[in-house]
Scaffold this active site. Sequence first.
Site, short mmCIF file in Angstrom:
data_model
loop_
_atom_site.label_atom_id
_atom_site.label_comp_id
_atom_site.label_asym_id
_atom_site.label_seq_id
_atom_site.Cartn_x
_atom_site.Cartn_y
_atom_site.Cartn_z
N ASP A 2 1.33 0.65 -2.94
CA ASP A 2 2.37 0.79 -1.92
C ASP A 2 2.83 2.24 -1.77
O ASP A 2 2.95 2.96 -2.76
CB ASP A 2 3.56 -0.10 -2.27
CG ASP A 2 4.39 -0.43 -1.05
OD1 ASP A 2 3.88 -0.26 0.08
OD2 ASP A 2 5.55 -0.84 -1.20
N HIS A 19 -3.16 6.26 4.32
CA HIS A 19 -4.12 5.29 3.79
C HIS A 19 -5.37 6.01 3.27
O HIS A 19 -5.95 5.61 2.26
CB HIS A 19 -4.50 4.25 4.86
CG HIS A 19 -3.36 3.35 5.22
ND1 HIS A 19 -2.59 2.71 4.27
CD2 HIS A 19 -2.84 2.97 6.41
CE1 HIS A 19 -1.66 1.98 4.87
NE2 HIS A 19 -1.79 2.13 6.18
N LEU A 113 -16.20 -2.27 -16.63
CA LEU A 113 -14.89 -2.55 -15.99
C LEU A 113 -15.12 -3.53 -14.85
O LEU A 113 -16.05 -3.34 -14.07
CB LEU A 113 -14.29 -1.25 -15.44
CG LEU A 113 -13.09 -1.38 -14.49
CD1 LEU A 113 -11.84 -1.85 -15.24
CD2 LEU A 113 -12.78 -0.04 -13.79
C1 FPP Z 1 0.22 -0.10 1.36
O1 FPP Z 1 0.91 1.02 1.85
C2 FPP Z 1 -1.24 0.01 1.56
C3 FPP Z 1 -2.01 -0.75 2.41
C4 FPP Z 1 -1.41 -1.80 3.25
C5 FPP Z 1 -3.48 -0.59 2.56
C6 FPP Z 1 -4.20 0.14 1.44
C7 FPP Z 1 -5.68 -0.01 1.57
C8 FPP Z 1 -6.58 1.01 1.56
C9 FPP Z 1 -6.16 2.40 1.43
C10 FPP Z 1 -8.06 0.77 1.67
C11 FPP Z 1 -8.52 -0.16 2.72
C12 FPP Z 1 -8.86 -1.46 2.11
C13 FPP Z 1 -8.91 -2.67 2.76
C14 FPP Z 1 -9.29 -3.88 1.98
C15 FPP Z 1 -8.60 -2.82 4.21
P1 FPP Z 1 2.01 0.87 3.02
O2 FPP Z 1 1.35 1.19 4.33
O3 FPP Z 1 2.63 -0.48 2.96
O4 FPP Z 1 3.03 1.98 2.64
P2 FPP Z 1 4.56 2.07 3.09
O5 FPP Z 1 5.28 0.99 2.31
O6 FPP Z 1 4.96 3.44 2.64
O7 FPP Z 1 4.62 1.88 4.57
#
Ligand code: FPP
Length: 235
Positions: A2, A19, A113
Amino acid sequence: MDGNGRWAERRKRPRIIGHRAGARAVNVCIDFCLEQGIEALTLFAFSSENWGRPDEEVGALMKLFVNALEREVEELHRRGVRVRFIGERDRFQDAIVARMTAAETQTRANTRLTLVIAASYGGRQDIAQAARALAVDVAAGRLRPEDIDEGAVAARMALADLPEPDLFIRTGGDHRVSNFLLWQLAYTELWFTETLWPELDAATLRRALEDYARRERRFGLTGAQVTPPSNRNDA
Ligand code: FPP
């Protein structure tokens, strides 16, 4: 995982840049687990609820996912990592599903792993699919309702073949589990950090492990039962 969006917003950049940085931080985490001899790492990459984000963000995340699969799987295989996916696989496009399956097949014999990517995953949905599997077995006469116990449910949950998680780490400052591995986390130690996922480094992960090592896991027993008096700090 997150904090990607906030990491980007603080830099006045589009969320997808966060991301991308988040995808890089995955490698930090994998390197750390390999170095520490950790047996299994499950990353909550995309929740069932994340499909509801704006189309542009979901589309960009899917592209990132495909690129990561193309780029990283060979190297993970070389390093002895077994890759697995949990979640509603049929919600992804066929080409992505094919890559996921190919990654699992290629790496299935690796033992250093186990890396589990939770993609379109939800803990409640995991419990619901286990309930469905139980119902199917009862309807087929393979299982009697009176034989349904914790073991029977556990055997039908995702990750049934892996040990239950010892440590849960949530980045980004929120103190909740957000529908991640609800069944499997029953006795897991929870650790929260303000660090945003793209800023995750080995020092933060080391702090989490040090904190974990200081905790007494009682699994419902008394302290004296799980730790002999001679070993207790308060003895
Ligand atoms: C959470 O941060 C992260 C995500 C919702 C996506 C993370 C996934 C990847 C980087 C790789 C892609 C993988 C797949 C399976 C699609 P947030 O956006 O909720 O952060 P915030 O809380 O700061 O808004």
